[in-house]
Design a protein around this motif. Structure first.
Motif, short mmCIF file in Angstrom:
data_model
loop_
_atom_site.label_atom_id
_atom_site.label_comp_id
_atom_site.label_asym_id
_atom_site.label_seq_id
_atom_site.Cartn_x
_atom_site.Cartn_y
_atom_site.Cartn_z
N ARG A 59 -4.90 4.77 -12.13
CA ARG A 59 -5.49 5.60 -11.09
C ARG A 59 -4.66 5.54 -9.80
O ARG A 59 -5.11 5.97 -8.74
CB ARG A 59 -6.92 5.14 -10.80
CG ARG A 59 -7.86 5.40 -11.95
CD ARG A 59 -9.28 5.04 -11.62
NE ARG A 59 -9.48 3.61 -11.51
CZ ARG A 59 -9.82 2.97 -10.39
NH1 ARG A 59 -9.95 3.64 -9.27
NH2 ARG A 59 -10.00 1.68 -10.38
N GLN A 60 -3.47 4.98 -9.92
CA GLN A 60 -2.55 4.86 -8.79
C GLN A 60 -3.19 4.13 -7.62
O GLN A 60 -3.04 4.49 -6.46
CB GLN A 60 -2.05 6.24 -8.34
CG GLN A 60 -1.24 6.95 -9.42
CD GLN A 60 -0.69 8.27 -8.96
OE1 GLN A 60 -1.28 8.93 -8.10
NE2 GLN A 60 0.42 8.67 -9.51
N ARG A 61 -3.92 3.10 -7.95
CA ARG A 61 -4.53 2.28 -6.92
C ARG A 61 -4.02 0.86 -7.06
O ARG A 61 -3.71 0.40 -8.15
CB ARG A 61 -6.05 2.26 -7.05
CG ARG A 61 -6.67 3.63 -7.00
CD ARG A 61 -8.14 3.60 -6.68
NE ARG A 61 -8.87 2.55 -7.36
CZ ARG A 61 -10.20 2.42 -7.25
NH1 ARG A 61 -10.88 3.26 -6.52
NH2 ARG A 61 -10.83 1.45 -7.89
N SER A 62 -3.95 0.17 -5.95
CA SER A 62 -3.66 -1.26 -5.98
C SER A 62 -4.97 -2.01 -6.13
O SER A 62 -6.03 -1.52 -5.77
CB SER A 62 -2.97 -1.69 -4.68
OG SER A 62 -1.70 -1.09 -4.58
N VAL A 63 -4.88 -3.22 -6.68
CA VAL A 63 -6.07 -4.04 -6.90
C VAL A 63 -6.09 -5.19 -5.91
O VAL A 63 -5.14 -5.95 -5.81
CB VAL A 63 -6.10 -4.59 -8.34
CG1 VAL A 63 -7.36 -5.43 -8.56
CG2 VAL A 63 -6.05 -3.45 -9.33
N ARG B 294 -2.64 3.18 1.13
CA ARG B 294 -2.82 3.66 -0.25
C ARG B 294 -4.20 3.21 -0.72
O ARG B 294 -4.76 2.25 -0.19
CB ARG B 294 -1.74 3.12 -1.18
CG ARG B 294 -1.71 1.62 -1.36
CD ARG B 294 -0.57 1.20 -2.28
NE ARG B 294 -0.56 -0.21 -2.60
CZ ARG B 294 0.04 -1.14 -1.88
NH1 ARG B 294 0.69 -0.80 -0.77
NH2 ARG B 294 0.01 -2.41 -2.24
N PRO B 295 -4.75 3.90 -1.72
CA PRO B 295 -6.08 3.51 -2.21
C PRO B 295 -6.07 2.08 -2.76
O PRO B 295 -5.13 1.67 -3.43
CB PRO B 295 -6.36 4.52 -3.33
CG PRO B 295 -5.48 5.69 -3.02
CD PRO B 295 -4.24 5.10 -2.40
N ILE B 296 -7.14 1.36 -2.46
CA ILE B 296 -7.27 -0.02 -2.91
C ILE B 296 -8.56 -0.16 -3.71
O ILE B 296 -9.63 0.27 -3.27
CB ILE B 296 -7.31 -1.00 -1.71
CG1 ILE B 296 -6.03 -0.90 -0.87
CG2 ILE B 296 -7.52 -2.43 -2.19
CD1 ILE B 296 -4.78 -1.40 -1.54
N ALA B 297 -8.46 -0.78 -4.90
CA ALA B 297 -9.65 -1.07 -5.72
C ALA B 297 -10.01 -2.54 -5.52
O ALA B 297 -9.14 -3.42 -5.56
CB ALA B 297 -9.36 -0.80 -7.18
#
Length: 277
Positions: A204-208, A235-238
């Protein structure tokens, strides 16, 4: 532990993954993607068992056409056309070693299933299911020992884990977990589940961000922390949140190799280091 490939193998995997994604774009059936992933896992199992076969298919000194002929002779008519095309892309490329070819097939099988979850709108839930199961396994010494026992029956281990997750997870999660338990390939199951959750996040092109908190966070706090980290890292972060009372208070956040330690335990440790220096 995430796999590390040499340059030639990285190029080979990229080419095979491109072929897989082209085939995925051409199909409207997520069932076809599930079949692709499951068949690639079946081939993976065979490669793990048969050293001479993986050696022959990865032999860079042989002609690519010969390796393709060997492959089609073995699997032609036994797997779907899509699976065979992906495997042809695998064996006609140059791999740094037989082991890395096997790593590549495993990666492609996982990608096919994660694309299926993405198409079904279940990528978020798949990631969460993998993460939660990883925490359950990591938190049970007895379960970890049973799954890590090299003398244990693989089918029995799969049945044990299935009894825990049956009806509680998506089909993609179940397939990924079953395969990991059946063929952990030297990786602790808890670590393997964490790696799979990270792969789903990257899909999902997210960092964790792995968050450890002294107390459970409210939904509002999770949303606020997610928004803050997304702003900081652009950037989006999970978020994967784990409650750890041993922290004493506050929380720690790990994103990649970076650790943000706001816990009481962390601050005390830093103070002790400063006093000792």
């Amino acid at each position: 532990m995430p796999m590390t490939l040499h340059a030639a193998s990285r190029e080979a995997l990229a080419a095979a993954e491109l072929r897989l994604l082209e085939l995925a774009d051409a199909t409207t059936s997520t069932d076809d993607l599930a079949k692709l992933g499951e068949e690639l896992f079946a081939v993976l199992g065979l490669l793990i068992q048969q050293r001479s076969l993986r050696g022959a298919l990865a032999d860079a000194s042989s002609e690519a056409a010969g390796r393709e002929q060997l492959l089609t002779g073995l699997f032609g008519g036994k797997v779907s056309d899509a699976t065979l095309q992906v495997l042809v892309a695998v064996v006609t490329a140059r791999w740094s070693s037989p082991r890395e070819l096997v790593d590549g097939v495993e990666s492609l099988a996982r990608t096919a299933l994660l694309v299926r979850a993405e198409r079904d709108g279940q990528l978020d839930s798949t990631e969460d299911e993998l993460f939660r199961l990883g925490r359950i396994v990591a938190g049970s010494n007895e379960l970890e020992l049973l799954l890590a026992d090299p003398a244990g029956d693989a089918s029995g281990k799969v049945a044990l884990v299935d009894s825990l997750i049956e009806g509680k997870v998506s089909p993609v999660t179940k397939t990924l977990v079953d395969q990991l338990v059946r063929n952990p390939r030297g990786v602790r199951v808890a670590d393997g589940l964490s790696e799979l959750a990270d792969l789903a996040a990257k899909r999902r092109q997210r960092s964790v961000a792995h968050v450890r908190s002294a107390v459970a966070l409210t939904a509002e706090q999770v949303d606020r922390l997610t928004a803050t980290l997304t702003t900081i890292y652009s950037r989006p972060i999970a978020l994967h949140v784990e409650v750890d009372p041993a922290l004493g208070g506050g929380l720690t956040i790990k994103i990649g190799d970076e650790i943000i330690d706001g816990s009481i335990a962390g601050r005390l440790a830093a103070l002790r280091r400063n006093l000792a220096s």
